[in-house]
Design a protein around this motif. Structure first.
Motif, mmCIF file in Angstrom:
data_model
loop_
_atom_site.group_PDB
_atom_site.id
_atom_site.type_symbol
_atom_site.label_atom_id
_atom_site.label_comp_id
_atom_site.label_asym_id
_atom_site.label_seq_id
_atom_site.Cartn_x
_atom_site.Cartn_y
_atom_site.Cartn_z
ATOM 1 N N LEU A 1 36.057 -11.477 52.415
ATOM 2 C CA LEU A 1 35.825 -10.441 51.483
ATOM 3 C C LEU A 1 34.609 -9.849 51.822
ATOM 4 O O LEU A 1 34.297 -8.642 51.826
ATOM 5 N N ARG A 2 33.513 -10.711 51.794
ATOM 6 C CA ARG A 2 32.178 -10.134 52.042
ATOM 7 C C ARG A 2 31.974 -9.528 53.357
ATOM 8 O O ARG A 2 31.164 -8.590 53.324
ATOM 9 N N LEU A 3 32.476 -9.933 54.477
ATOM 10 C CA LEU A 3 32.454 -9.367 55.575
ATOM 11 C C LEU A 3 33.068 -8.014 55.677
ATOM 12 O O LEU A 3 32.648 -6.938 56.092
ATOM 13 N N LEU A 4 34.398 -7.893 54.800
ATOM 14 C CA LEU A 4 35.180 -6.730 55.116
ATOM 15 C C LEU A 4 34.225 -5.550 54.061
ATOM 16 O O LEU A 4 34.383 -4.448 54.433
ATOM 17 N N THR A 5 33.852 -6.293 53.028
ATOM 18 C CA THR A 5 32.925 -5.118 52.010
ATOM 19 C C THR A 5 31.736 -4.658 52.941
ATOM 20 O O THR A 5 31.179 -3.393 52.840
ATOM 21 N N ALA A 6 30.998 -5.568 53.624
ATOM 22 C CA ALA A 6 29.963 -4.909 54.430
ATOM 23 C C ALA A 6 30.215 -4.086 55.533
ATOM 24 O O ALA A 6 29.581 -3.026 55.725
ATOM 25 N N LEU A 7 31.441 -4.382 55.988
ATOM 26 C CA LEU A 7 31.822 -3.391 57.252
ATOM 27 C C LEU A 7 32.397 -2.027 56.704
ATOM 28 O O LEU A 7 31.739 -0.842 57.326
ATOM 29 N N LEU B 1 21.997 -4.152 57.510
ATOM 30 C CA LEU B 1 21.569 -3.554 56.555
ATOM 31 C C LEU B 1 22.422 -3.809 55.251
ATOM 32 O O LEU B 1 21.924 -4.662 54.198
ATOM 33 N N SER B 2 23.874 -3.558 55.405
ATOM 34 C CA SER B 2 24.783 -3.874 54.463
ATOM 35 C C SER B 2 25.037 -5.241 53.951
ATOM 36 O O SER B 2 25.245 -5.678 52.962
ATOM 37 N N TRP B 3 25.117 -6.079 55.275
ATOM 38 C CA TRP B 3 25.198 -7.568 55.101
ATOM 39 C C TRP B 3 23.911 -8.155 54.187
ATOM 40 O O TRP B 3 24.218 -9.001 53.354
ATOM 41 N N TRP B 4 22.668 -7.625 54.571
ATOM 42 C CA TRP B 4 21.684 -8.104 53.824
ATOM 43 C C TRP B 4 21.746 -7.649 52.452
ATOM 44 O O TRP B 4 21.280 -8.678 51.443
ATOM 45 N N PHE C 1 24.574 -9.630 45.890
ATOM 46 C CA PHE C 1 25.466 -9.502 44.895
ATOM 47 C C PHE C 1 26.170 -10.929 44.608
ATOM 48 O O PHE C 1 26.295 -11.652 45.498
ATOM 49 N N ARG C 2 26.523 -11.035 43.424
ATOM 50 C CA ARG C 2 27.035 -12.249 43.039
ATOM 51 C C ARG C 2 28.580 -12.158 43.046
ATOM 52 O O ARG C 2 29.129 -11.802 41.848
ATOM 53 N N PHE C 3 29.157 -12.539 44.130
ATOM 54 C CA PHE C 3 30.562 -12.821 44.394
ATOM 55 C C PHE C 3 31.219 -13.976 43.871
ATOM 56 O O PHE C 3 32.444 -13.694 43.341
#
Length: 77
Positions: free
Chosen positions: A47-53, A22-25, A30-32
């Motif tokens: 960065l996107r993966l760590l933010t989702a985790l 859900l957080s990955w989706w 979000f405009r990284f």
């Protein structure tokens, strides 16, 4: 006595995986590219993966703590 441990572990794994997806989706919108130099580069993906985790951990901890607290309410009376 240990029958509930397996069920609790399964619930925790399922909740963590659900909120990770859900957080990955949610982070896909979000405009990284406004914050990183190369939005398609490996560092931006990490960065996107760590933010989702991190987001999934926080939300799943809240949900699991709320679930545990609601289970313990039966001992109030």
């Amino acid at each position: 006595m240990t029958d509930g441990f397996g069920q609790d572990a399964l619930i925790q794994i399922m909740v963590n995986l659900f909120f990770l997806g859900l957080s990955w989706w949610a982070l896909q919108s979000f405009r990284f590219d406004l914050f990183v130099r190369e939005p398609k580069g490996p560092q931006a993906i990490m960065l996107r993966l760590l933010t989702a985790l991190a987001l999934a951990y926080l939300v799943s901890r809240f949900f699991l703590d709320y679930l545990q607290a609601s289970r313990l309410l039966q001992y109030l009376w």
